[in-house]
Design an enzyme around this catalytic site. Structure first.
Site, PDB file in Angstrom:
ATOM      1  N   LYS A 133       1.755  -3.080   6.317  1.00  0.00           N
ATOM      2  CA  LYS A 133       2.131  -2.790   4.793  1.00  0.00           C
ATOM      3  C   LYS A 133       3.630  -2.450   4.774  1.00  0.00           C
ATOM      4  O   LYS A 133       4.160  -3.047   3.564  1.00  0.00           O
ATOM      5  CB  LYS A 133       1.304  -1.808   4.216  1.00  0.00           C
ATOM      6  N   SER A 144       0.841  -1.270  -0.167  1.00  0.00           N
ATOM      7  CA  SER A 144       0.004   0.036  -0.109  1.00  0.00           C
ATOM      8  C   SER A 144       0.988   1.328   0.098  1.00  0.00           C
ATOM      9  O   SER A 144       2.110   1.146   0.425  1.00  0.00           O
ATOM     10  CB  SER A 144      -0.873  -0.073   1.240  1.00  0.00           C
ATOM     11  N   TYR A 161      -2.157  -0.793  10.361  1.00  0.00           N
ATOM     12  CA  TYR A 161      -2.384  -1.150   8.853  1.00  0.00           C
ATOM     13  C   TYR A 161      -1.083  -0.851   8.273  1.00  0.00           C
ATOM     14  O   TYR A 161      -0.338  -1.455   7.606  1.00  0.00           O
ATOM     15  CB  TYR A 161      -3.601  -0.436   8.166  1.00  0.00           C
TER      16      TYR A 161
END
Ligand code: NAD
Length: 259
Positions: free
Chosen positions: A162, A145, A158
């Site tokens: 990533k 991401s 998150y």
């Protein structure tokens, strides 16, 4: 890439929805046989059915939770025995989690790392080993991401998951280059998929959730980037053996880490 993947076996995780589904369809159009893996059994089966309609010579849906190591081992054994060794693996399954670092519980950290990081580790190790043992090359794509290199207070867990995916992809790429196995990390900003709706917000009330959503949009983009364009970037990364691929305009313009 019509026919470009003819005769190849492609396995995509998180294939019931969004980027994974679009990627399964793109490989189907390019002539690949497709294994659509998702913890959503019905969704995986539906993707496989549509992939066949689109042009895949064969496609199968497999219900597996990527964070479950034993289930991933079983999947790899079954796929090898019944369909063959995977030529292209797309580790794409992922979940969203937003909210303050201090308000995110260790259980929530664990959930996001189990899927977004451990799911990718299991896929890379188990299927990567099969590819290496076969000795005929292959390619692994991991969906990271823009959040992997653009920090934000909205997405601590998150982004951490990533960033780890980005680094493990680079390390594995260095290790597997001599065996003609490419490894790519795909880094989109916000894409129009279900993840925005299913992202959980740790310890946030409605007003805080609004603020977090705004912050995420400002840094990573609006929700209008089509998953099909990410799928195109994934096929191109395989064909051109790209290492790290920022996909959306926001990802291409990301500030990297603050100095
Ligand atoms: P999505 O929610 O539309 O699709 C994700 C799919 O993964 C779903 O079908 C879900 O059932 C599946 N999944 C979730 N956990 C799983 C598990 N443990 N085992 C097997 N399957 C599981 O989301 P998406 O946007 O298509 O996400 C795909 C990938 O792209 C994720 O890794 C996500 O982090 C990444 N990504 C998305 C965006 C975005 O804005 N949509 C941006 C950058 C990166």
């Amino acid at each position: 890439y019509a026919e470009r993947f003819g005769g190849q076996l492609v396995l995509v995780t998180g294939a019931a929805s969004g980027i994974g589904r679009a990627t399964a369809f793109a490989f189907a159009e390019a002539g690949a046989r497709v294994v659509a893996v998702d913890r959503d059994a019905e969704g995986a089966a539906r993707t496989a059915e549509l992939a066949r309609l689109i042009g895949a010579p064969a496609a199968w849906g497999e219900a597996v939770d990527v964070s479950d190591e034993a289930a991933m081992e079983k999947l790899a054994d079954r796929v090898a025995a019944e369909y063959g060794i995977v030529d292209v693996l797309v580790n794409n399954a992922g979940i969203g989690l937003s909210g303050s670092f201090l308000e995110t519980t260790s259980e929530e950290w664990k959930q996001v790392l189990d899927v977004n990081l451990w799911g990718v580790i299991h896929g890379c190790r188990i299927f990567g080993k099969q590819m290496a043992d076969r000795g005929q090359g292959g390619h692994i794509v991991n969906t990271a991401s823009a959040a992997a290199f653009q920090p934000s207070r909205a997405l601590p867990a998150y982004s951490t998951s990533k960033a780890a995916v980005l680094m493990l992809s680079e390390c594995l790429r260095a290790e597997l280059a001599e065996r003609s196995i490419g490894v790519s990390a795909i880094c989109p900003g916000i894409v129009n998929t279900n993840i925005t709706a299913t992202t959980r917000f740790a310890g946030a009330d409605a007003a805080e959730e609004q603020r977090l959503r705004k912050r995420t949009t400002r840094l990573y983009g609006r929700r209008n980037y089509p998953p099909e364009k990410v799928a195109d970037a994934i096929l191109e990364a395989v064909v051109r053996n790209r290492a790290v691929v920022p996909v959306t305009p926001e990802a291409r313009g990301a500030r990297l880490l603050s100095r």
